[in-house]
Motif scaffolding. Structure first.
Motif, PDB file in Angstrom:
ATOM      1  N   THR A  87       0.795  -1.222   0.000  1.00 15.16           N
ATOM      2  CA  THR A  87       0.000   0.000   0.000  1.00 15.16           C
ATOM      3  C   THR A  87       0.832   1.279   0.000  1.00 15.16           C
ATOM      4  OG1 THR A  87      -0.154  -0.114   2.409  1.00 15.16           O
ATOM      5  CG2 THR A  87      -1.966  -1.086   1.135  1.00 15.16           C
ATOM      6  N   SER A  88       2.105   1.188   0.422  1.00 15.80           N
ATOM      7  CA  SER A  88       2.942   2.390   0.415  1.00 15.80           C
ATOM      8  C   SER A  88       4.411   2.022   0.256  1.00 15.80           C
ATOM      9  CB  SER A  88       2.744   3.206   1.688  1.00 15.80           C
ATOM     10  OG  SER A  88       3.201   2.492   2.816  1.00 15.80           O
ATOM     11  N   ILE A  89       5.152   2.954  -0.325  1.00 12.23           N
ATOM     12  CA  ILE A  89       6.605   2.851  -0.406  1.00 12.23           C
ATOM     13  C   ILE A  89       7.126   3.871   0.590  1.00 12.23           C
ATOM     14  CG2 ILE A  89       8.632   3.116  -1.872  1.00 12.23           C
ATOM     15  CD1 ILE A  89       6.836   2.424  -4.268  1.00 12.23           C
ATOM     16  N   GLU A  90       7.698   3.394   1.670  1.00 13.07           N
ATOM     17  CA  GLU A  90       8.104   4.269   2.769  1.00 13.07           C
ATOM     18  C   GLU A  90       9.384   5.044   2.441  1.00 13.07           C
ATOM     19  OE1 GLU A  90       6.295   4.765   5.738  1.00 13.07           O
ATOM     20  OE2 GLU A  90       4.809   3.735   4.500  1.00 13.07           O
ATOM     21  N   ASP A  91       9.748   5.987   3.318  1.00 10.47           N
ATOM     22  CA  ASP A  91      10.935   6.827   3.153  1.00 10.47           C
ATOM     23  C   ASP A  91      12.190   5.999   2.885  1.00 10.47           C
ATOM     24  OD1 ASP A  91       9.186   8.833   3.872  1.00 10.47           O
ATOM     25  OD2 ASP A  91      10.117   9.245   5.807  1.00 10.47           O
ATOM     26  N   SER A  92      12.952   6.410   1.894  1.00  6.26           N
ATOM     27  CA  SER A  92      14.305   5.898   1.606  1.00  6.26           C
ATOM     28  C   SER A  92      14.386   4.431   1.210  1.00  6.26           C
ATOM     29  CB  SER A  92      15.228   6.133   2.815  1.00  6.26           C
ATOM     30  OG  SER A  92      15.249   7.495   3.163  1.00  6.26           O
ATOM     31  N   VAL A  93      13.277   3.795   0.848  1.00  7.77           N
ATOM     32  CA  VAL A  93      13.292   2.367   0.525  1.00  7.77           C
ATOM     33  C   VAL A  93      14.299   2.029  -0.575  1.00  7.77           C
ATOM     34  CG1 VAL A  93      11.943   0.447  -0.405  1.00  7.77           C
ATOM     35  CG2 VAL A  93      10.967   1.916   1.329  1.00  7.77           C
ATOM     36  N   THR A 114       7.499  -1.547 -11.484  1.00  7.81           N
ATOM     37  CA  THR A 114       6.173  -1.891 -12.003  1.00  7.81           C
ATOM     38  C   THR A 114       5.341  -2.547 -10.912  1.00  7.81           C
ATOM     39  OG1 THR A 114       6.976  -4.033 -12.791  1.00  7.81           O
ATOM     40  CG2 THR A 114       6.996  -2.222 -14.371  1.00  7.81           C
ATOM     41  N   GLY A 115       4.054  -2.719 -11.206  1.00  7.00           N
ATOM     42  CA  GLY A 115       3.134  -3.353 -10.266  1.00  7.00           C
ATOM     43  C   GLY A 115       2.648  -2.370  -9.243  1.00  7.00           C
ATOM     44  N   GLY A 116       2.264  -2.885  -8.105  1.00  6.80           N
ATOM     45  CA  GLY A 116       1.868  -2.019  -7.005  1.00  6.80           C
ATOM     46  C   GLY A 116       0.613  -1.225  -7.259  1.00  6.80           C
ATOM     47  N   SER A 117      -0.410  -1.847  -7.841  1.00  3.72           N
ATOM     48  CA  SER A 117      -1.642  -1.111  -8.128  1.00  3.72           C
ATOM     49  C   SER A 117      -2.347  -0.649  -6.854  1.00  3.72           C
ATOM     50  CB  SER A 117      -2.589  -1.951  -8.975  1.00  3.72           C
ATOM     51  OG  SER A 117      -2.994  -3.110  -8.254  1.00  3.72           O
ATOM     52  N   GLY A 118      -1.966  -1.213  -5.693  1.00  2.00           N
ATOM     53  CA  GLY A 118      -2.565  -0.822  -4.427  1.00  2.00           C
ATOM     54  C   GLY A 118      -1.832   0.304  -3.721  1.00  2.00           C
ATOM     55  N   ILE A 119      -0.739   0.799  -4.293  1.00  2.18           N
ATOM     56  CA  ILE A 119       0.050   1.840  -3.649  1.00  2.18           C
ATOM     57  C   ILE A 119      -0.726   3.155  -3.616  1.00  2.18           C
ATOM     58  CG2 ILE A 119       2.119   3.285  -3.852  1.00  2.18           C
ATOM     59  CD1 ILE A 119       3.592   0.830  -4.861  1.00  2.18           C
ATOM     60  N   THR A 120      -0.767   3.754  -2.419  1.00  6.72           N
ATOM     61  CA  THR A 120      -1.460   5.031  -2.259  1.00  6.72           C
ATOM     62  C   THR A 120      -0.504   6.157  -1.870  1.00  6.72           C
ATOM     63  OG1 THR A 120      -1.983   4.505   0.041  1.00  6.72           O
ATOM     64  CG2 THR A 120      -3.649   3.949  -1.613  1.00  6.72           C
ATOM     65  N   SER A 121       0.744   5.819  -1.468  1.00  5.51           N
ATOM     66  CA  SER A 121       1.693   6.877  -1.118  1.00  5.51           C
ATOM     67  C   SER A 121       3.134   6.448  -1.334  1.00  5.51           C
ATOM     68  CB  SER A 121       1.499   7.318   0.338  1.00  5.51           C
ATOM     69  OG  SER A 121       1.841   6.276   1.219  1.00  5.51           O
ATOM     70  N   ILE A 122       3.959   7.450  -1.654  1.00  2.50           N
ATOM     71  CA  ILE A 122       5.404   7.258  -1.810  1.00  2.50           C
ATOM     72  C   ILE A 122       6.077   8.257  -0.888  1.00  2.50           C
ATOM     73  CG2 ILE A 122       7.387   7.353  -3.362  1.00  2.50           C
ATOM     74  CD1 ILE A 122       5.520   6.612  -5.648  1.00  2.50           C
ATOM     75  N   GLY A 123       6.910   7.767   0.025  1.00  2.00           N
ATOM     76  CA  GLY A 123       7.536   8.597   1.045  1.00  2.00           C
ATOM     77  C   GLY A 123       8.740   9.387   0.566  1.00  2.00           C
ATOM     78  N   GLY A 124       9.213  10.250   1.439  1.00  2.00           N
ATOM     79  CA  GLY A 124      10.353  11.107   1.158  1.00  2.00           C
ATOM     80  C   GLY A 124      11.617  10.315   0.879  1.00  2.00           C
ATOM     81  N   ASN A 172      -2.881   4.548  -9.710  1.00  2.00           N
ATOM     82  CA  ASN A 172      -3.282   5.868 -10.210  1.00  2.00           C
ATOM     83  C   ASN A 172      -3.368   6.951  -9.139  1.00  2.00           C
ATOM     84  OD1 ASN A 172      -3.537   4.883 -12.803  1.00  2.00           O
ATOM     85  ND2 ASN A 172      -5.659   4.271 -12.512  1.00  2.00           N
ATOM     86  N   ALA A 173      -3.994   6.678  -8.020  1.00  2.00           N
ATOM     87  CA  ALA A 173      -4.226   7.687  -6.983  1.00  2.00           C
ATOM     88  C   ALA A 173      -3.127   7.601  -5.925  1.00  2.00           C
ATOM     89  CB  ALA A 173      -5.595   7.487  -6.357  1.00  2.00           C
ATOM     90  N   VAL A 174      -1.974   8.172  -6.244  1.00  2.00           N
ATOM     91  CA  VAL A 174      -0.816   8.054  -5.365  1.00  2.00           C
ATOM     92  C   VAL A 174      -0.410   9.428  -4.838  1.00  2.00           C
ATOM     93  CG1 VAL A 174       1.588   7.304  -5.203  1.00  2.00           C
ATOM     94  CG2 VAL A 174       0.008   6.060  -6.681  1.00  2.00           C
TER      95      VAL A 174
END
Length: 85
Positions: free
Chosen positions: A29-35, A46-56, A72-74
């Motif tokens: 659901t999210s890609i956290e800071d500095s991953v 690619t992928g990650g259709s469930g991602i809603t946020s990308i961190g700093g 789409n809604a990220v």
């Protein structure tokens, strides 16, 4: 595969950063800071259709990053792609 947040693992050393592509599970659901920070060779995500946020700094200095194709809604923190070309 996974569900929930994709978090940075501070136990990785620089030799682990030779990732060229990533296919993120739809359960993430999210890609956290500095991953993926300083994954210099990372080119595609690619992928990650469930991602809603990308961190700093999530992709900080990913200088070879060419494409990222996720949901789409990220919500993207402004520093997520600093240092990318």
């Amino acid at each position: 595969t996974g569900v929930g947040e994709l978090e940075h693992d501070s136990s990785l050393d620089k030799s682990d950063y030779l990732i060229k592509s990533v296919d993120i599970s739809d359960g993430v659901t999210s890609i956290e800071d500095s991953v993926f920070s300083e994954c210099y060779d990372l080119k595609t995500v690619t992928g990650g259709s469930g991602i809603t946020s990308i961190g700093g700094d999530a992709f900080f200095n990913c200088v070879e990053l060419e494409s990222i194709n996720i949901g789409n809604a990220v919500q993207i923190i402004s520093s997520a792609f600093w240092g990318c070309s």
